[in-house]
Design an enzyme around this catalytic site. Sequence first.
Site, PDB file in Angstrom:
ATOM      1  N   LYS A   1       0.860  -1.178   0.000  1.00  0.00           N
ATOM      2  CA  LYS A   1       0.000   0.000   0.000  1.00  0.00           C
ATOM      3  C   LYS A   1       0.901   1.233   0.000  1.00  0.00           C
ATOM      4  CE  LYS A   1      -3.879   2.021   2.598  1.00  0.00           C
ATOM      5  NZ  LYS A   1      -4.806   1.812   3.738  1.00  0.00           N
TER       6      LYS A   1
ATOM      7  N   SER B   1      -9.647   1.956   2.870  1.00  0.00           N
ATOM      8  CA  SER B   1      -8.786   2.711   1.977  1.00  0.00           C
ATOM      9  C   SER B   1      -7.777   1.857   1.221  1.00  0.00           C
ATOM     10  CB  SER B   1      -8.034   3.783   2.786  1.00  0.00           C
ATOM     11  OG  SER B   1      -7.218   3.164   3.779  1.00  0.00           O
TER      12      SER B   1
ATOM     13  N   SER C   1      -9.998  -0.426   7.073  1.00  0.00           N
ATOM     14  CA  SER C   1      -9.414  -0.277   5.738  1.00  0.00           C
ATOM     15  C   SER C   1      -8.700  -1.503   5.184  1.00  0.00           C
ATOM     16  CB  SER C   1      -8.457   0.913   5.707  1.00  0.00           C
ATOM     17  OG  SER C   1      -9.176   2.113   5.769  1.00  0.00           O
TER      18      SER C   1
END
Length: 483
Positions: free
Chosen positions: A76, A151, A175
């Site tokens: 990420k 996210s 997330s």
Amino acid sequence: MHQMTLAEIAKGLEAKQFSAEELSRALLARIAQLDPQLNSFITVTEDLAIEQAKAADARRAAGENGALLGAPIAHKDLFCTNGVLTSCGSKILTGFKAPYDATVVEKLKAAGTVTLGKLNMDEFAMGSANESSHYGAVKNPWDTSRVPGGSSGGSAAAVAARLLPAATGTDTGGSIRQPAALTNLTGIKPTYGRVSRWGMIAYASSLDQGGPLARDAFDCALLLGAMAGFDAKDSTSVDQPVDDYLAALAQPLAGLRIGLPKEYFGAGLDARIGEKVMAVVEELKKLGATVKDISLPNMQHAIPAYYVIAPAEASSNLSRFDGVRFGYRCENPVNLEDLYKRSRGEGFGAEVKRRIMVGTYALSAGYYDAYYIKAQQIRRLIKNDFVAAFKDVDVILGPTTPNLAWKLGEKNADPVSAYLEDIYTITANLAGIPGLSMPAGFVDGLPVGVQLLGNYFQEGRLLNVAHQYQQVSDWHKQAPTGF
């Protein structure tokens, strides 16, 4: 090769069926071919990946044999990666190449993983749909007109589409778990302090925690074992031995006590998701678990408390992005104040600005007690609810999300409706307990996730329950059409 899990890749590499370099080249070609449909990557690190794959092959040739040696993953894009763009999905970090690796990146690199790139995400991890990224929205491979969740939406979409077997994510209010649920993956948010936050760019420091997204619990256990552990560089890291997560997987579920919170099955839950959750409960009963109804009375206050605490911490954390030291700087500022205002005004997106303003308001002198202190008091009550519940049960089970993946753009006009999608996940972050989402079936061709919550440092137990369920179900093996 793209259909293989981390466990299968380890066996294939050990048996010399293929090399890490061959595998990495195959996946890089697949990313180039398919990712334009999804937009899951911000940066593809082709040269770095080939270099790391060759190094992994050399280590294996020299007799090394780690389970993650040569395993391709991606991070990420809020984990700092030395010499590679780290953007947090934001314009304000344009051109920022971190001068060091985050501890998570460092540990996985030491284990021999191959980094294929950096994954798209909601800007500064603020969002539940991966629509707030400066680099564009990510699409759900199960239906590219829908969101993948957020996210960590890039991580989820890439793994679900078989562009790579696993990825890192972070979870501040759901997330990792919410995108895992919406894309048919297994994802775990560890106990707060279990995984180092050093080099993980902060959104809300008391809530953020890194973890893996993969196709099944076995792969999550493999990755989490490499990611977890004390880090002296992170003041929030907990100095407690890491369990053998792989050994925990085989434990039979006989005698496991599961709690079903009545608050998770009330108004707002899509009834079809509720049915899938109860079908999982029935399977777990067959495996020897007992089930009882419980209550988490303060859950109703979780979203208001979270949306005071998280933005308050974000307004403080994001004050460092000012156009002076790194990242985006406005053109021709007339003075220092203008530099700050315009660099931040032009550099941050709408959702980030909204949360910074909410957080600054909550921390202001006149409202601090009414909002921030009150939210922290509610947080303590939520934690107490879990402490009481875990005296009677081992695992708490419920839906991960109240709804299926929604259409891209559907909730943009009403941010609160998107905030409500985190209703079942936020409490674990406020309390600091571990949570896992696993595949539980499909409704109208869209994935449904079941969430397991455990007591502090009980990641092994959550992975064990998920793994045992995955021995008697095959939802986690289903792949989206066209990928």
